[in-house]
Motif scaffolding. Structure first.
Motif, PDB file in Angstrom:
ATOM      1  N   PHE A 271       0.831  -1.204   0.000  1.00  9.68           N
ATOM      2  CA  PHE A 271       0.000   0.000   0.000  1.00  9.68           C
ATOM      3  C   PHE A 271       0.869   1.259   0.000  1.00  9.68           C
ATOM      4  CE2 PHE A 271      -2.285   3.331   2.479  1.00  9.68           C
ATOM      5  CZ  PHE A 271      -3.187   3.673   1.482  1.00  9.68           C
TER       6      PHE A 271
ATOM      7  N   ARG B 149       2.019   1.840  -3.497  1.00 13.42           N
ATOM      8  CA  ARG B 149       0.914   2.240  -4.375  1.00 13.42           C
ATOM      9  C   ARG B 149       0.447   3.657  -4.059  1.00 13.42           C
ATOM     10  NH1 ARG B 149      -3.686  -2.078  -4.626  1.00 13.42           N
ATOM     11  NH2 ARG B 149      -4.192  -0.929  -6.516  1.00 13.42           N
ATOM     12  N   ALA B 150       0.474   4.011  -2.776  1.00 13.56           N
ATOM     13  CA  ALA B 150       0.056   5.363  -2.377  1.00 13.56           C
ATOM     14  C   ALA B 150       1.021   6.414  -2.916  1.00 13.56           C
ATOM     15  CB  ALA B 150      -0.038   5.464  -0.857  1.00 13.56           C
ATOM     16  N   ARG B 151       2.183   5.961  -3.404  1.00 15.67           N
ATOM     17  CA  ARG B 151       3.128   6.906  -3.992  1.00 15.67           C
ATOM     18  C   ARG B 151       3.074   6.862  -5.514  1.00 15.67           C
ATOM     19  NH1 ARG B 151       2.493   8.840   0.133  1.00 15.67           N
ATOM     20  NH2 ARG B 151       3.909   8.895   1.915  1.00 15.67           N
ATOM     21  N   GLY B 152       2.056   6.170  -6.036  1.00 18.33           N
ATOM     22  CA  GLY B 152       1.841   6.210  -7.479  1.00 18.33           C
ATOM     23  C   GLY B 152       2.353   4.998  -8.243  1.00 18.33           C
ATOM     24  N   ILE B 153       2.947   4.029  -7.533  1.00 18.88           N
ATOM     25  CA  ILE B 153       3.519   2.854  -8.209  1.00 18.88           C
ATOM     26  C   ILE B 153       2.420   1.793  -8.363  1.00 18.88           C
ATOM     27  CG2 ILE B 153       5.272   1.044  -8.012  1.00 18.88           C
ATOM     28  CD1 ILE B 153       6.919   3.105  -6.321  1.00 18.88           C
ATOM     29  N   ASP B 154       2.197   1.341  -9.601  1.00 20.96           N
ATOM     30  CA  ASP B 154       1.075   0.407  -9.799  1.00 20.96           C
ATOM     31  C   ASP B 154       1.330  -0.929  -9.100  1.00 20.96           C
ATOM     32  OD1 ASP B 154       1.895  -1.803 -11.848  1.00 20.96           O
ATOM     33  OD2 ASP B 154       2.764   0.064 -12.593  1.00 20.96           O
TER      34      ASP B 154
ATOM     35  N   TYR C 267      -6.840   7.015   5.521  1.00 19.66           N
ATOM     36  CA  TYR C 267      -6.674   5.786   4.738  1.00 19.66           C
ATOM     37  C   TYR C 267      -7.777   5.626   3.686  1.00 19.66           C
ATOM     38  CZ  TYR C 267      -2.967   4.071   7.826  1.00 19.66           C
ATOM     39  OH  TYR C 267      -1.796   3.910   8.504  1.00 19.66           O
TER      40      TYR C 267
ATOM     41  N   ALA D 132      -6.902   7.774   0.850  1.00 16.82           N
ATOM     42  CA  ALA D 132      -5.744   7.285   0.074  1.00 16.82           C
ATOM     43  C   ALA D 132      -6.022   5.954  -0.620  1.00 16.82           C
ATOM     44  CB  ALA D 132      -4.527   7.158   0.972  1.00 16.82           C
ATOM     45  N   GLY D 133      -7.101   5.260  -0.194  1.00 21.49           N
ATOM     46  CA  GLY D 133      -7.515   4.049  -0.906  1.00 21.49           C
ATOM     47  C   GLY D 133      -6.990   2.748  -0.352  1.00 21.49           C
ATOM     48  N   ARG D 134      -6.753   2.698   0.932  1.00 21.89           N
ATOM     49  CA  ARG D 134      -6.250   1.457   1.512  1.00 21.89           C
ATOM     50  C   ARG D 134      -7.331   0.379   1.532  1.00 21.89           C
ATOM     51  NH1 ARG D 134      -2.179   1.496   6.261  1.00 21.89           N
ATOM     52  NH2 ARG D 134      -1.616  -0.663   6.256  1.00 21.89           N
TER      53      ARG D 134
ATOM     54  N   GLU E 108      -7.917   3.537  -7.967  1.00 24.44           N
ATOM     55  CA  GLU E 108      -6.901   2.741  -7.261  1.00 24.44           C
ATOM     56  C   GLU E 108      -5.969   3.701  -6.512  1.00 24.44           C
ATOM     57  OE1 GLU E 108      -6.671  -0.511  -7.121  1.00 24.44           O
ATOM     58  OE2 GLU E 108      -8.308  -0.919  -8.524  1.00 24.44           O
ATOM     59  N   PRO E 109      -5.279   3.214  -5.477  1.00 20.17           N
ATOM     60  CA  PRO E 109      -4.386   4.116  -4.724  1.00 20.17           C
ATOM     61  C   PRO E 109      -3.387   4.843  -5.628  1.00 20.17           C
ATOM     62  CG  PRO E 109      -4.554   2.012  -3.610  1.00 20.17           C
ATOM     63  CD  PRO E 109      -5.299   1.864  -4.904  1.00 20.17           C
ATOM     64  N   GLU E 110      -2.820   4.111  -6.623  1.00 24.50           N
ATOM     65  CA  GLU E 110      -1.807   4.737  -7.482  1.00 24.50           C
ATOM     66  C   GLU E 110      -2.424   5.802  -8.393  1.00 24.50           C
ATOM     67  OE1 GLU E 110      -2.466   1.503  -7.215  1.00 24.50           O
ATOM     68  OE2 GLU E 110      -2.465   0.457  -9.143  1.00 24.50           O
TER      69      GLU E 110
ATOM     70  N   ALA F 270      -2.784   8.906  -6.351  1.00 22.01           N
ATOM     71  CA  ALA F 270      -1.493   9.590  -6.230  1.00 22.01           C
ATOM     72  C   ALA F 270      -1.202  10.381  -7.503  1.00 22.01           C
ATOM     73  CB  ALA F 270      -0.381   8.574  -5.968  1.00 22.01           C
TER      74      ALA F 270
ATOM     75  N   PHE G  22      -1.768  12.964  -1.826  1.00 21.33           N
ATOM     76  CA  PHE G  22      -0.586  12.456  -1.124  1.00 21.33           C
ATOM     77  C   PHE G  22      -0.939  12.252   0.342  1.00 21.33           C
ATOM     78  CE2 PHE G  22       3.248  12.815   1.382  1.00 21.33           C
ATOM     79  CZ  PHE G  22       4.204  12.118   0.642  1.00 21.33           C
ATOM     80  N   LEU G  23      -0.566  11.087   0.857  1.00 24.23           N
ATOM     81  CA  LEU G  23      -0.755  10.836   2.289  1.00 24.23           C
ATOM     82  C   LEU G  23       0.616  10.707   2.935  1.00 24.23           C
ATOM     83  CD1 LEU G  23      -2.295   9.956   4.891  1.00 24.23           C
ATOM     84  CD2 LEU G  23      -2.307   7.630   3.974  1.00 24.23           C
TER      85      LEU G  23
ATOM     86  N   ALA H 146       6.494   7.069 -12.133  1.00 22.79           N
ATOM     87  CA  ALA H 146       5.185   6.429 -12.291  1.00 22.79           C
ATOM     88  C   ALA H 146       4.101   7.507 -12.376  1.00 22.79           C
ATOM     89  CB  ALA H 146       4.911   5.487 -11.116  1.00 22.79           C
ATOM     90  N   ILE H 147       4.223   8.507 -11.523  1.00 21.12           N
ATOM     91  CA  ILE H 147       3.225   9.582 -11.508  1.00 21.12           C
ATOM     92  C   ILE H 147       3.335  10.422 -12.782  1.00 21.12           C
ATOM     93  CG2 ILE H 147       2.722  11.793 -10.375  1.00 21.12           C
ATOM     94  CD1 ILE H 147       3.009  10.334  -7.707  1.00 21.12           C
TER      95      ILE H 147
ATOM     96  N   GLN I  95       1.787   8.488 -15.631  1.00 20.02           N
ATOM     97  CA  GLN I  95       0.325   8.478 -15.603  1.00 20.02           C
ATOM     98  C   GLN I  95      -0.253   9.830 -16.025  1.00 20.02           C
ATOM     99  OE1 GLN I  95      -1.730   6.283 -12.257  1.00 20.02           O
ATOM    100  NE2 GLN I  95       0.339   6.144 -11.456  1.00 20.02           N
TER     101      GLN I  95
END
Lengths: 451, 250
Positions: free
Chosen positions: A403, A406-411, B45, B48-50, B71-73, B76, B81-82, B105-106, B109
Motif C-alpha cells: 500500500f 501504491r500510495a506513492r503512485g507505483i502500480d 486511509y 488514500a484508498g487502503r 486505485e491508490p496509485e 497519487a 498524497f498521504l 510512475a506519476i 500516468q
C-alpha cells in the motif's frame, strides 16, 4: 569417504523403476568413453551395483520425503542421441557484461561441443577439458579424484550418474594460480521429440593449494522436449584455495533437473556456492560441503522463483569435520500459483570441530494461497564450543509495504515486483562477483516481467 | 478541490466514519483534530484508498472525479498524497530507487516525460538539502534504520519531490522532537501555495503553531462535531475534548 553397507533394499524400493536404467547400462556400457580403463570400469560397475541395490529414491526415503520422482518411472528415459548436434546458437548465455567470449565449455544433452567451446584467457598450466578428452589426456588426474567425494554408496542418483558418467567439465587449477577470467560452463538440454532423453553430466573441479577460480554454470533448455539432467560435480578445494561456484538453472518446464554437488575443503580453503533456480518442471539441487581442514570456510546459498506447477528442492549438507571453520547459508525463495518448494538444510558439527561458526537462514515468500513449501532445517552438534544459528520463515507479501508503494503512485504489479526483488536481493548479495550478481539479478527481473 | 459528502466507512463490520462532510478549496490548509479512536486515521486511509475499509454511504469528489472509484496509485497520480503516521520500512529497496519509481510512475500516468537518472538526482539533492537530510539517507533502504524524525522528514521529502495538489498529513507530529518538528513544518510550509491544499490531522495543537491552518475541525465519534478558525485549536488545547463527550483520562 563414508562407506555404508546395506543388507537389504531400502524402504519403498521399486525394482521396476530402476529397471529401464539398468537395462540401458548393459546396452551402452561398452561404448562409454574410457571403457578400456579398468579403474573407470570398476567405478561405473560400483555405481551400477549401488543403483541396482538402492533404486530410484522414493518418498519413503527420509531425504526424499517431499520430492516425488514417480513421474520419472513412466517416462522411460533413453540415453541422449546425436539430435542435439543440429542445434545452433545465436547467443550463448554469459555473465559477461561486454558479451565478449572467455573460457567456456558447452555441453548439449550432456555431450561436449568443441566448436562452441573455448579455453582462451586461461593462465598457463590451467586445464579446462571435457571429461571424455581428459580420460585420454589427463588420465592420472581424473583417476586420482573422480568418485572420491561424491560417493555412490548411499546416494542413488550419484550411483546412477556414476554408472553412466560419460562427459562433463574437468577443471584443474595448479598450486598458487589465480584464474582471473570467469569460467563459464553451459549445459543445454534439447532432447528429442521421439522419446524422453536422459543424460548424466559429471563435473570435476580440482583447485590445488592457494589457487583461485570463479566458475558459472548455466543450465538452459531449447525447445520443449522432456529431458532429465542428472548431474554430479565434485569439487576439491586445496589448502588456502578458493573456488567460487555459481549456477543458474533456467530450463524449460518439461525438464527434470537433478543435481548433486559435493565439495571437500582443505584447511583455510574457501568453497562458495550459489544456485539460482528458475526453470524446470521438477528440480533438485543437492549441495554437500565438507570442511575437512582447520579454518575452512564455505558459503552455500541460493535463490529460487517458481510458479505454475513447478517443484523445486534444495537439499544441503554442511559437514564441519575440523575445528575453527565457518559456514554460511542464505536461501530465499518465491513460490507462486501451485508451485511447491522444499528446503532441507543439515549441518553436522563433528565432535572435534570446536570453534565452529555456522549460520543458516531460509526464507520463503508465498505469492498464492496454493503455493507450498516444506522446510526442514537440521542441526546436529557434537562439539560444545560452537556458534550455530539458523532461522526459517515463510511469509506473504506485506500489505502495508504494498500500500505504501501504491500510495506513492507505483502500480500494483510494479510494487509487487519491487518487493519480490527486494526480498530476493538479500540472497543475491551473497554473490561476491559483481558481474555474476548483476546477471543473476537480471534473470530475477525477467522472471517477474514474464508474468 | 476535494468534496467529501456524508462519508460512512466500516472496518471489519464496525462503523468508524459516520457521516463526514468536508470541502477543501485550493490553497486552503485544514486541520482535523480529535481524540484517539475518533476516526482520524481511518479518514486518511479511506481517502488514500487502503484495502480493508468499506465505504457504506457517501461520496468523495476530487477535481470533479469520483475518488473512491480510483486505485491508490491513480489517486497519487491525480495529486493526492498521504504522509503516513507510521511510514513502513522496506528492506532491500533503496530510498532513491523508490523515489524515482514513484516520481516517474506519476509523471507517466500524467503523460509527462520521465526523468533520467541525472535529472532526478539533481532534483532530489536540492530537496534533501532543504530538509537537512544526508545523501546517505537516500542510499539506505526505505525507512530502514531511520529514527522517527528521519521517517517524517522522508515523508516530507517524498511530498516535495512528488509535488501533490492535496496532501494529507496524518499525525505528522507523532514521534517528533521539537527540532525535527520545526524542520518538517518548514518543509511543509514551503509547499504551501495557492494551488495546493492540505489536511493536517493531529491530536495536539503543537503542530499547528508551526503549520497554521485556515480552518480547524473537531472529529469525534466518526463525525465532525465542530468547525472553526485557527483559534478553535487553542481552545481545544485549553479545554481538551471533554465538551464533545470524550473522557481522555479513561
Amino acid at each position: 569417504m563414508a562407506t555404508t553397507t546395506l543388507t537389504k533394499a531400502p524402504r519403498g524400493y521399486d525394482p521396476a523403476a530402476a529397471k529401464p536404467f539398468l537395462e540401458q547400462f548393459d546396452r551402452v556400457k561398452d561404448g562409454l568413453p574410457g571403457a578400456g580403463l579398468s579403474w573407470l570400469n570398476d567405478l561405473r560397475s560400483q555405481g551400477h551395483d549401488r543403483f541396482a541395490a538402492l533404486g530410484l529414491p522414493t518418498v519413503k526415503n527420509e531425504s526424499w520425503r517431499y520430492t516425488n520422482l514417480r513421474a520419472l518411472d513412466k517416462l522411460a528415459f533413453q540415453p541422449a542421441t546425436d539430435a542435439g548436434e543440429a542445434v545452433r546458437f545465436d547467443v550463448l548465455p554469459t555473465v559477461r557484461a561486454d558479451g565478449a567470449t572467455g573460457p567456456r565449455l558447452v555441453f548439449v544433452d550432456g555431450r561436449f561441443r568443441a566448436e562452441l567451446s573455448s579455453t582462451a584467457g586461461l593462465p598457463a598450466g590451467v586445464e579446462l577439458l571435457n571429461l571424455a578428452d581428459a580420460l585420454t589426456r589427463k588420465p592420472d588426474l581424473v583417476a586420482e579424484h573422480l568418485g572420491r567425494i561424491a560417493a555412490p554408496d548411499d546416494q542413488p542418483l550419484v550411483a546412477l550418474n556414476t554408472a553412466f558418467l560419460a562427459d562433463g567439465p574437468v577443471l584443474h587449477v595448479p598450486r598458487g594460480v589465480t584464474v582471473e577470467e570467469t569460467i563459464e560452463l553451459v549445459f543445454v538440454s534439447v532432447g528429442t521429440e521421439a522419446q524422453p532423453t536422459a543424460f548424466h553430466p559429471r563435473g570435476l573441479i580440482v583447485a590445488e593449494a592457494e589457487s583461485r577460480a570463479v566458475i558459472v554454470e548455466h543450465h538452459v533448455g531449447l525447445g520443449s522436449c522432456t529431458t532429465l539432467s542428472n548431474g554430479v560435480t565434485e569439487v576439491f578445494v586445496g589448502a588456502g584455495a578458493s573456488i567460487h561456484h555459481y549456477k543458474v538453472q533456467r530450463e524449460h518446464t518439461e525438464a527434470f533437473h537433478l543435481s548433486h554437488t559435493a565439495a571437500k575443503v582443505a584447511g583455510k580453503g574457501v568453497y562458495d556456492n550459489f544456485i539460482l533456480t528458475i526453470g524446470a518442471k521438477l528440480s533438485r539441487n543437492e549441495v554437500n560441503s565438507v570442511l575437512d581442514g582447520e579454518e575452512g570456510d564455505t558459503h552455500v546459498s541460493g535463490a529460487y522463483m517458481v510458479r505454475g506447477g513447478q517443484h523445486v528442492d534444495t537439499t544441503t549438507f554442511i559437514d564441519h569435520a575440523k575445528p575453527c571453520c565457518t559456514s554460511r547459508e542464505v536461501y530465499k525463495g518465491v513460490i507462486d500459483d501451485q508451485a511447491r518448494a522444499v528446503f532441507q538444510g543439515k549441518i553436522i558439527v563433528r565432535p572435534d570441530a570446536q570453534k565452529t561458526d555456522g549460520y543458516q537462514q531460509n526464507r520463503a515468500l508465498l505469492l498464492s494461497d496454493t503455493a507450498e513449501i516444506d522446510a526442514k532445517p537440521e542441526l546436529e552438534i557434537y562439539a560444545d564450543d560452537v556458534k550455530c544459528s539458523h532461522g526459517a520463515t515463510v511469509g506473504e507479501l506485506d500489505d502495508d509495504q504494498l500500500f505504501y508503494l501504491r500510495a506513492r503512485g507505483i502500480d500494483k504489479d510494479t510494487a509487487r515486483g519491487l518487493l519480490i526483488g527486494a526480498f530476493l536481493s538479500e540472497a543475491l548479495e551473497e554473490i561476491a562477483e559483481e558481474s555474476v550478481r548483476d546477471a543473476f539479478q537480471s534473470y530475477v527481473a525477467n522472471w517477474q516481467n514474464a508474468r | 478541490m476535494i468534496e467529501i459528502k456524508n462519508l460512512h466507512a466500516t472496518v471489519d463490520g464496525k462503523e468508524i466514519l459516520k457521516g463526514i462532510d468536508l470541502t477543501i478549496n485550493p490553497g486552503e490548509v485544514h486541520a482535523i483534530m480529535g481524540p484517539n479512536g475518533s476516526g482520524k486515521s481511518t479518514l486518511s486511509y479511506v481517502l488514500a484508498g487502503r484495502d480493508g475499509y468499506e465505504i457504506t454511504e457517501g461520496s468523495v469528489s476530487f477535481f470533479g472525479k469520483d475518488l473512491l472509484e480510483m486505485e491508490p496509485e491513480e489517486r497519487a497520480a491525480a495529486g493526492l498524497f498521504l504522509a503516513f503516521q507510521y511510514p513502513v520500512e522496506i528492506p532491500g529497496v533503496a530510498n532513491t530507487t523508490f523515489l524515482k519509481s514513484a516520481l516517474n510512475a506519476i509523471r507517466k500516468q500524467r503523460g509527462e516525460p520521465e526523468l533520467d537518472a541525472m535529472q532526478f538526482l539533481k532534483l532530489v539533492r536540492e530537496k534533501t538539502k532543504a530538509l537537512s537530510m544526508t545523501d546517505e539517507m537516500l542510499k539506505r533502504a526505505v525507512n530502514v534504520g531511520f529514527s522517527g524524525g528521519e521517517k517524517k522528514r522522508n515523508e516530507t521529502l517524498q511530498m516535495a519531490v512528488l509535488q501533490p495538489k492535496f496532501a494529507i498529513l496524518d499525525e505528522t507530529d507523532s514521534g517528533l522532537d521539537i527540532d525535527a518538528l520545526k524542520i518538517v513544518a518548514e518543509g511543509v510550509n514551503a509547499l504551501r501555495s495557492p494551488e495546493r491544499s492540505m489536511l493536517v490531522i493531529t491530536h495536539y495543537q503543537r503542530l499547528l503553531d508551526y503549520i497554521v491552518p485556515d480552518h480547524v475541525h473537531v472529529l469525534a465519534f466518526g463525525k465532525i462535531q465542530r468547525s472553526g478558525g485557527k483559534e478553535l485549536a487553542l481552545e481545544l488545547e485549553k479545554n481538551g475534548y471533554a465538551e464533545f463527550g470524550v473522557n481522555e483520562a479513561a
